[in-house]
Scaffold this motif. Structure first.
Motif, short mmCIF file in Angstrom:
data_model
loop_
_atom_site.label_atom_id
_atom_site.label_comp_id
_atom_site.label_asym_id
_atom_site.label_seq_id
_atom_site.Cartn_x
_atom_site.Cartn_y
_atom_site.Cartn_z
N TYR A 35 2.47 1.96 -3.37
CA TYR A 35 1.60 2.36 -4.47
C TYR A 35 1.76 3.86 -4.74
O TYR A 35 1.78 4.68 -3.82
CB TYR A 35 0.14 2.04 -4.14
N TYR A 87 -5.54 2.79 -4.77
CA TYR A 87 -5.09 1.47 -4.31
C TYR A 87 -6.31 0.62 -3.99
O TYR A 87 -7.12 0.98 -3.13
CB TYR A 87 -4.21 1.63 -3.07
N ARG A 100 0.82 -1.21 0.00
CA ARG A 100 0.00 0.00 0.00
C ARG A 100 0.85 1.25 0.00
O ARG A 100 0.57 2.23 -0.71
CB ARG A 100 -0.93 0.00 1.22
#
Length: 830
Positions: free
Chosen positions: A508, A698, A505
């Motif tokens: 990203y 995301y 995450r």
């Protein structure tokens, strides 16, 4: 009669006499075997091989052919799965049914089969256009209600929620009548519509065999092998053949490397350790119950070897029965669980059992049953026959060398963990955790004795429970260590998995904020671009559009402007946008006077602060048809709309000062196309060289399999704790009889039993938390780093950890508390 046969007979009779204790031993040995067997069977059943999925793919036909878009050059590789595509304007025209039949040779019969989507008023649904009444489609779908559809009729899967007689109303087409309900053989949750004439949505974008497309099913007079594939590929056909899948040219599976062997070895050790720890208390209690029986055998001439054989026979009899029952139940649970999970999503094949791993697990359970009986067998061989017959029970004695050996193993494991976390792959960290677990097992009796000292300050039920646990350390230590091992393993995997998710995450990044639509025109004439812009404005009425520009050199070669920056420790290459104040407002999600003034004065606005050095941004201009260039531009940093967003925006004047010309070839808008939008297809009709991209942000979610580990821990921790608690309750029968005789209420007796469960599961969970946290921290590095200089990400899944460390002991205690406890009857002399 041989000594082994006599020992087996004695063990069988003793197991039948003490059925409750025998059942507990079988549960403790069989629980891990059942869980592992169920997981192996579940994955095997839910894995549909190409051969198993062949009937749903091609029915009773010999081959299925999918027509690729015109201009696509296809080259399938002879390994059953690989394929390559290219773009060639001189590719062969799209073939029809007659050309396909001619390519496959005489005696070929072809029927139409196309896959796509059917657009409805509420969205879209997968659709297959074919005639299910034809024998070539037999096996693709099974009729469960009604009949197969004819013209202007459809059949639906149960997940669609429609029944025969309902109407299906496609967008822009006449209604279709539902006449049947069909089941997919591998995907019971699939929502699909099937009919001979469906208004399918045209295929847009880049083709892939996994996507939709027109095609045919063909019955041929001869098999279609890999030798026929090149000619069919040249004709623009993707081939799925029964002969190809039945005998694919597959690469041989390589033998497991060093990491694979180490990983398998570590897993075997942990599984054996867990089973031994779960079953150990039961065998220890059984030995105390049978001391007099064994002493009588010794008094009649039995040797120490005979006594060892009898106790080991207990492990063989009970372990063998437990593994057989657990294996059968595990296979059944895996098959049943696969069918249930497939209805929630996913696929399921015919019931499959990976016999080699399952039999290895069963053999491991039988072996660990024998290993769990080793210590009681050695104790039985050393017992004092005269003392036992006189009724004097030996006092428990600690082994003074065990704490030292345990501490050495823990320190050695921690040192190995420090080294392993720097190695590529997580196997080494998991392997280094094994000596830590073994060392903690050796330290557990010492920890129990240490934690028993403050028992005097506890309430009566808890004081009795803790003192009994400390007094019977050999029984308690195994149960505590079993809970510790499960907790440590699950916590370590939880921390590693959460760290990996957070690293993905955090890694990203995007050059555009979430919700932005980008349309790139590429190299095209001005008239084509004007038509594309007009079509975009027509399709998006009322949506403000911001223009972006393309950089060209003096010869008309298109250049991309990029810079390199570190994002989350990884070198990332960013593309630079060229535009004005309108595009800047979209990229920032607001009006920023400082950034707007800098852009107006001819400076670049950069959203990566690390990319700007001494007020300059270093750019690299690259082209597929021109030489690369490097130059610097004045820049300021600004805050983007989203925290993960990077990139930069250059004014046209700054790009033109660097020797490039600019031409409008990009459009941006804050707009999310709805599901089933035809925007991309409509724009491709105007210009084939257009790219439409929507930034969705995301989208990945935390691994749901993490809570599957919680379920496994629930079975092992709660089941093992309750079994050990029941053994302790049976072992405490004289103490409980005394408490009942002096007036203790049934609630007090239940509190004593619940106190045992709380002590066993609580102490094991706390020690396991510490061990699992250390391994999880080490595990997070190889799972979240891609090379030197990349920092590791560490994250704790707090709800998961609390559920394991707090929730499971509380659940085990509540389960023990609600267990009905009958005051034992004691025989007294009058």
């Amino acid at each position: 009669m041989s000594a082994v046969r006599a020992a087996l007979r004695i063990s069988r009779r003793a197991a039948w006499r003490s059925r409750g204790r025998s059942a507990l031993i079988m549960v403790m040995i069989g629980l891990p075997v059942l869980v592992i067997t169920a997981i192996l069977t579940l994955f095997e059943t839910m894995t549909v091989t190409p051969q198993e999925g062949l009937p749903a793919e091609i029915g009773a036909a010999e081959v299925r052919l999918v027509r690729v878009p015109k201009g696509t050059v296809l080259q399938q590789q002879p390994n059953g799965s690989s394929w390559e595509t290219g773009v060639d304007g001189t590719a062969a025209p799209e073939p029809g049914a007659a050309e396909v039949a001619a390519l496959l040779g005489p005696g070929t019969r072809v029927i139409h089969l196309s896959t796509g989507v059917l657009r409805l008023g509420t969205g879209q649904v997968d659709a297959v256009e074919t005639d299910l009444r034809d024998p070539l489609t037999r096996g693709m779908l099974t009729l469960s209600e009604g009949r197969f559809p004819a013209a202007r009729e459809v059949a639906v899967t149960p997940a669609s929620g429609l029944r025969p007689g309902d109407l299906l109303r496609p967008s822009g087409a006449a209604p279709l009548t539902v006449v049947g309900v069909v089941d997919h053989p591998n995907r019971p949750s699939l929502r699909q519509v099937v009919g001979p004439d469906l208004p399918l949505v045209p295929l847009d974008g880049i083709w892939s065999p996994n996507l939709y497309g027109p095609g045919w099913l063909a019955g041929t007079a001869r098999p279609v092998s890999w030798a026929d594939v090149p000619a069919l590929n040249r004709a623009g056909l993707y081939v799925i053949s029964r002969t190809m899948l039945a005998d694919p040219v597959m690469a041989r599976a390589s033998a497991p490397g060093v990491q694979g062997v180490v990983g398998i070895g570590a897993m075997v050790i942990v599984v054996m350790l867990e089973i031994v720890l779960l079953a150990g208390p039961a065998f220890a209690v059984g030995l105390r119950r049978r001391r007099r029986e064994l002493a009588e055998i010794a008094a009649q001439g039995g040797s120490a070897g005979h006594l060892r054989t009898i106790v080991l026979a207990d492990g063989l009899v009970l372990g063998g029965a437990a593994t057989v029952v657990a294996t059968v139940l595990g296979i059944g649970a895996g098959v049943l669980g696969a069918s249930v999970l497939a209805r929630w999503g996913g696929q399921v094949g015919p019931p499959g059992v990976p016999w080699t791993p399952v039999l290895c697990v069963a053999a491991l359970g039988l072996l660990t049953g024998l290993v769990a009986a080793l210590v009681p067998a050695a104790q039985a061989a050393r017992q004092n026959t005269a003392a036992v017959l006189a009724g004097r029970a030996p006092a428990p004695a600690d082994r003074p060398g065990w704490p030292l050996a345990g501490a050495v193993l823990v320190l050695a494991g921690l040192g190995a963990t420090v080294v392993a976390r720097r190695q590529p792959g997580s196997v080494w960290v998991l392997a280094s955790a094994v000596p830590v677990l073994v060392g903690l097992v050796a330290l557990t009796p010492w920890l129990i004795r240490l934690t028993g000292r403050p028992a005097a300050r506890l309430r009566l039920p808890l004081r009795v429970a803790v003192r009994d646990a400390v007094r019977n350390r050999s029984r308690t230590a195994s149960a505590v260590a079993a809970v510790m091992a499960v907790t440590a393993m699950v916590v370590a995997i939880g921390i590693g998995t959460q760290s990996e998710y957070m690293d993905r995450r955090n890694a990203y990044t995007s050059a555009r904020p979430t919700g932005m639509l980008a349309i790139w025109g590429g190299k095209m004439a001005d008239a084509t671009w004007n038509g594309l812009r007009a079509e975009t404005a027509r399709r998006l009425p009322g949506v403000p559009l911001a223009a972006g520009y393309q950089a060209n050199d003096a010869k008309g070669h298109r250049y991309a402007l990029r810079y390199t920056v570190r994002w989350n420790g990884t070198r990332t290459r960013r593309s630079v946008a060229i535009g004005d104040q309108t595009l800047l407002r979209l990229l920032q999600g607001r009006h920023d006077p400082r950034a707007a003034a800098a852009l107006a004065s001819g400076k670049a606005v950069v959203f990566d602060a690390a990319a700007v050095r001494d007020g300059k941004l270093a750019l690299r201009a690259s082209s597929t048809s021109g030489p690369p260039r490097r130059f610097e531009v004045p820049a300021v940093t600004a805050t983007p709309a989203d925290e993960y967003q990077g990139g930069a925006l250059l004014p046209r004047a700054l790009v033109e000062q660097a020797g490039f010309s600019t031409v409008e070839r990009q459009l941006y808008a804050m707009y999310r196309p709805p599901a089933g939008s035809t925007l991309s297809g409509d724009l491709h009709k105007v210009a084939s060289r257009v790219t439409v991209a929507s930034e969705e942000g995301y989208r990945n979610t935390p691994d749901p399999g993490l809570w599957g580990w919680l379920v496994g821990a629930l079975v092992l921790v709660v089941g093992g704790t309750l079994a050990a608690t029941r053994l302790a309750a049976a072992d405490m029968r004289p103490d409980r009889a005394t408490m009942a005789a002096i007036g203790a209420q049934p609630g007090t007796l239940r509190m004593v039993v619940a106190g045992q469960a709380l002590y066993i599961s609580g102490l094991g969970a706390l020690v396991g938390l510490v061990a699992g946290a250390v391994t999880g921290v080490a595990l997070s590095r190889p799972m979240t780093t891609q090379g030197a200089g990349d920092p590791a990400t560490f994250a704790i899944p707090w709800p998961f950890v609390v559920a394991v460390v707090v929730g499971l002991p509380v659940l085990a205690t509540v389960a023990a508390l609600v267990t009905r406890t009958v005051p034992p009857l004691a025989r007294r002399l009058l």
